[in-house]
Design a protein around this motif. Structure first.
Motif, PDB file in Angstrom:
ATOM      1  N   ARG A 321      21.900 -49.245  13.858  1.00  0.00           N
ATOM      2  CA  ARG A 321      21.502 -48.245  12.857  1.00  0.00           C
ATOM      3  C   ARG A 321      22.681 -47.640  12.117  1.00  0.00           C
ATOM      4  NH1 ARG A 321      18.351 -46.759  17.283  1.00  0.00           N
ATOM      5  NH2 ARG A 321      19.419 -44.769  17.549  1.00  0.00           N
ATOM      6  N   GLY A 322      23.885 -48.077  12.456  1.00  0.00           N
ATOM      7  CA  GLY A 322      25.064 -47.584  11.753  1.00  0.00           C
ATOM      8  C   GLY A 322      25.391 -46.133  12.058  1.00  0.00           C
ATOM      9  N   ALA A 323      24.980 -45.643  13.227  1.00  0.00           N
ATOM     10  CA  ALA A 323      25.267 -44.254  13.602  1.00  0.00           C
ATOM     11  C   ALA A 323      26.765 -44.055  13.803  1.00  0.00           C
ATOM     12  CB  ALA A 323      24.508 -43.888  14.874  1.00  0.00           C
ATOM     13  N   ARG A 324      27.248 -42.855  13.516  1.00  0.00           N
ATOM     14  CA  ARG A 324      28.660 -42.525  13.708  1.00  0.00           C
ATOM     15  C   ARG A 324      28.857 -41.868  15.061  1.00  0.00           C
ATOM     16  NH1 ARG A 324      30.560 -39.021   8.705  1.00  0.00           N
ATOM     17  NH2 ARG A 324      32.137 -38.567  10.283  1.00  0.00           N
ATOM     18  N   LEU A 325      29.883 -42.317  15.783  1.00  0.00           N
ATOM     19  CA  LEU A 325      30.128 -41.783  17.127  1.00  0.00           C
ATOM     20  C   LEU A 325      30.400 -40.285  17.116  1.00  0.00           C
ATOM     21  CD1 LEU A 325      32.304 -44.652  18.640  1.00  0.00           C
ATOM     22  CD2 LEU A 325      30.064 -43.911  19.448  1.00  0.00           C
ATOM     23  N   ASP A 326      31.073 -39.803  16.055  1.00  0.00           N
ATOM     24  CA  ASP A 326      31.402 -38.372  16.023  1.00  0.00           C
ATOM     25  C   ASP A 326      30.194 -37.502  15.693  1.00  0.00           C
ATOM     26  OD1 ASP A 326      31.103 -39.045  13.396  1.00  0.00           O
ATOM     27  OD2 ASP A 326      32.985 -38.170  12.699  1.00  0.00           O
ATOM     28  N   GLN A 327      29.025 -38.131  15.477  1.00  0.00           N
ATOM     29  CA  GLN A 327      27.803 -37.369  15.231  1.00  0.00           C
ATOM     30  C   GLN A 327      26.785 -37.538  16.359  1.00  0.00           C
ATOM     31  OE1 GLN A 327      26.466 -38.614  11.337  1.00  0.00           O
ATOM     32  NE2 GLN A 327      27.896 -37.256  10.287  1.00  0.00           N
ATOM     33  N   ILE A 328      27.248 -38.046  17.495  1.00  0.00           N
ATOM     34  CA  ILE A 328      26.376 -38.239  18.658  1.00  0.00           C
ATOM     35  C   ILE A 328      26.805 -37.260  19.753  1.00  0.00           C
ATOM     36  CG2 ILE A 328      25.635 -39.834  20.468  1.00  0.00           C
ATOM     37  CD1 ILE A 328      26.082 -42.115  18.525  1.00  0.00           C
ATOM     38  N   ALA A 329      25.866 -36.509  20.276  1.00  0.00           N
ATOM     39  CA  ALA A 329      26.147 -35.560  21.357  1.00  0.00           C
ATOM     40  C   ALA A 329      25.278 -35.895  22.561  1.00  0.00           C
ATOM     41  CB  ALA A 329      25.876 -34.126  20.899  1.00  0.00           C
ATOM     42  N   VAL A 330      25.844 -35.791  23.734  1.00  0.00           N
ATOM     43  CA  VAL A 330      25.105 -35.941  24.988  1.00  0.00           C
ATOM     44  C   VAL A 330      25.105 -34.574  25.669  1.00  0.00           C
ATOM     45  CG1 VAL A 330      24.983 -37.088  27.231  1.00  0.00           C
ATOM     46  CG2 VAL A 330      25.803 -38.349  25.220  1.00  0.00           C
ATOM     47  N   VAL A 331      23.929 -34.025  25.885  1.00  0.00           N
ATOM     48  CA  VAL A 331      23.798 -32.682  26.461  1.00  0.00           C
ATOM     49  C   VAL A 331      23.233 -32.814  27.872  1.00  0.00           C
ATOM     50  CG1 VAL A 331      22.768 -30.398  26.194  1.00  0.00           C
ATOM     51  CG2 VAL A 331      23.376 -31.741  24.165  1.00  0.00           C
ATOM     52  N   HIS A 332      23.848 -32.151  28.834  1.00  0.00           N
ATOM     53  CA  HIS A 332      23.387 -32.206  30.221  1.00  0.00           C
ATOM     54  C   HIS A 332      23.297 -30.799  30.783  1.00  0.00           C
ATOM     55  CE1 HIS A 332      23.057 -33.437  34.433  1.00  0.00           C
ATOM     56  NE2 HIS A 332      22.846 -34.672  34.004  1.00  0.00           N
ATOM     57  N   ALA A 333      22.294 -30.582  31.651  1.00  0.00           N
ATOM     58  CA  ALA A 333      22.088 -29.240  32.216  1.00  0.00           C
ATOM     59  C   ALA A 333      23.246 -28.820  33.103  1.00  0.00           C
ATOM     60  CB  ALA A 333      20.775 -29.205  33.015  1.00  0.00           C
ATOM     61  N   ASP A 334      23.917 -29.768  33.751  1.00  0.00           N
ATOM     62  CA  ASP A 334      25.038 -29.446  34.647  1.00  0.00           C
ATOM     63  C   ASP A 334      26.145 -30.467  34.410  1.00  0.00           C
ATOM     64  OD1 ASP A 334      26.648 -28.439  36.601  1.00  0.00           O
ATOM     65  OD2 ASP A 334      25.464 -29.177  38.289  1.00  0.00           O
TER      66      ASP A 334
END
Length: 456
Positions: A321-334
């Motif tokens: 999809r041509g996504a940019r790495l600097d626009q991807i976030a991984v959110v975790h509760a801990d």
């Protein structure tokens, strides 16, 4: 003269934030916007710059509540060094060790010797301070008729000792900082309030008792206090977050009159927007099929499998999809608890990443050793001492003799107990013949190990 109170309301899909930012720009110099976290502050400031709303605002118009309180205390005579959470835990560990030596924890049994008991004390004391209950008040509560909990009485003594230790060291914790700020504002006008005319608090779902008490005190010194709440007054309370509705009611009860400025919302166009409105509601709300499908649930079996799945999804998004790495976030509760898994997996998959949550001290071998060493010095708990003296940083015990000997000696904790019981076991072993029987039969050359244990 008390401040005028104003409440901006509106859901996550309203223009509440834009209205507050525009209000801030129209306000006299000295207006301040407080938000819950530093990330909120950076994002809000970025949005204001992007929309060119900061031309007439000087200084730091957007701050966290905590940073604002630290500025408020500066130069008041109430300013102290603040201790972080790690220092608080070490202080509580020292207090628990003292109480244990004095026999004050005997009624609680083995539970009082576990790390979980320290965590319980830390959480309970923080909650008591947030609700503005001091040690004397809590001690009175624990002695009232109908309360026979020995745990409460132990917590009351630990709380009093903890607060005394902070006073002796002339420091305070985060909760105490709000207490001191409230006292400073009651006694006089802090310099930080001298030029403050408007205080805006936006994005808070609730306030602790000590935080809200400080807001009410500040309201006696300035022209206006503005609250921004994620509440939609046109929707049923059951379909919204209970906590923020409770905060809305608290503000209305606490001040004589509050101006309401409801922001208009819009209908959700995606599953994520639908979830932002209904996630904490009490009634079931099924998303319309016409919404953009942008939520997907994937079952994972453990943290590493989860990290591998996410890494695969990231690579697919970039490749297909041509996504940019600097626009991807991984959110975790801990995040700290899983950061090592993610670093390892992302490195393996060739996915660059930057961890904001950081690593816990225990994730580093030397850091874990230092924490264990500090605990061992403080309490001489058997497991900690054995772990220290058999660590690669201090020595090695290939035959696992130290573990077996200290167990056979019946050691639990305490330096005197360590020396006395090791000494008795060494004496018993020395007087036995070569066919000494017992739990130590499997340990070769057992007599060679006693001097090292006694010198620990």
């Amino acid at each position: 003269m008390a401040a005028r109170i104003q409440i901006f309301t509106g859901s996550a899909l309203s223009d509440r934030a834009e209205q507050i930012d525009a209000f801030l720009l129209r306000s006299p110099p000295g207006a301040r916007l407080l938000v819950p976290t530093h990330d909120h502050a950076r994002q809000r400031m970025h949005e204001m710059v992007r929309r060119k709303l900061v031309g007439g605002i000087l200084g730091r118009p957007v701050q966290t509540f905590q940073d604002f309180v630290e500025d408020l205390l500066r130069g008041t005579g109430f300013e102290r060094e603040r201790v972080d959470e790690g220092a608080q835990r070490l202080l509580l560990e020292r207090i628990v060790a003292d109480m244990s030596r004095n026999g004050e924890l005997d009624s609680l049994g083995p539970a009082a010797q576990t790390p979980g008991f320290i965590s319980h004390l830390h959480r309970t004391i923080a909650q008591l301070k947030q609700t503005a209950v001091d040690p004397q008040q809590f001690a009175r509560i624990t002695t009232t008729a109908g309360r026979k909990s020995e745990t409460d009485r132990v917590v009351a003594r630990a709380y009093a000792a903890y607060q005394d230790a902070l006073k002796d060291a002339d420091v305070y914790d985060v909760q105490g900082m709000y207490w001191m700020a409230d006292i400073a504002c009651r006694d006089s006008l802090p310099g930080a309030l001298a030029h403050l005319s408007v205080l805006v608090l936006d994005g808070f779902d609730d306030f602790t008792e000590s935080e809200f008490r400080l807001v009410k005190t500040i309201a006696q010194h300035i022209d206006r206090v503005v609250f921004g709440l994620a509440v939609d007054l046109d929707r049923s309370p059951e379909d919204q977050g209970r906590l923020v509705r409770k905060t809305f009611s608290l503000i209305e009860r606490s001040f004589e009159f509050a101006d309401l400025d409801p922001a208009e919302g819009r209908e959700p166009v995606s599953q994520i927007e639908h979830a932002s409105l209904h996630l904490f509601g009490r009634t079931e709300q099924f998303p319309p099929e016409t919404l953009e499908q942008n939520i997907r649930l994937i079952e994972c079996y453990n943290p590493r499998h989860e990290a591998e799945t996410i890494a695969s999804e990231i690579k697919r998004a970039v490749r297909e999809r041509g996504a940019r790495l600097d626009q991807i976030a991984v959110v975790h509760a801990d995040a700290p608890s899983v950061s090592d898994h993610y670093r390892s997996v992302f490195r393996q998959y060739g996915v660059p990443c930057s961890m904001r949550g950081g690593s816990s001290l225990d994730a580093c071998g030397l850091g874990a050793f230092v924490r264990t060493l500090l605990r061992a010095i403080e309490s001489w708990a058997r497991e900690d001492v054995v772990q220290v003296i058999t660590s690669p940083f201090t020595g090695a015990d290939p035959a696992n003799a130290y573990e077996a000997i200290t167990r056979a000696a019946g050691i639990t904790r305490g330096r005197d107990q360590w020396r006395d019981r090791i000494g008795r076991l060494a004496a018993a072993s020395a007087t036995s013949d070569s066919s000494y029987e017992g739990p130590l039969d499997h340990v070769p050359a057992i007599g060679d190990h006693y001097p090292g244990l006694l010198e620990t």
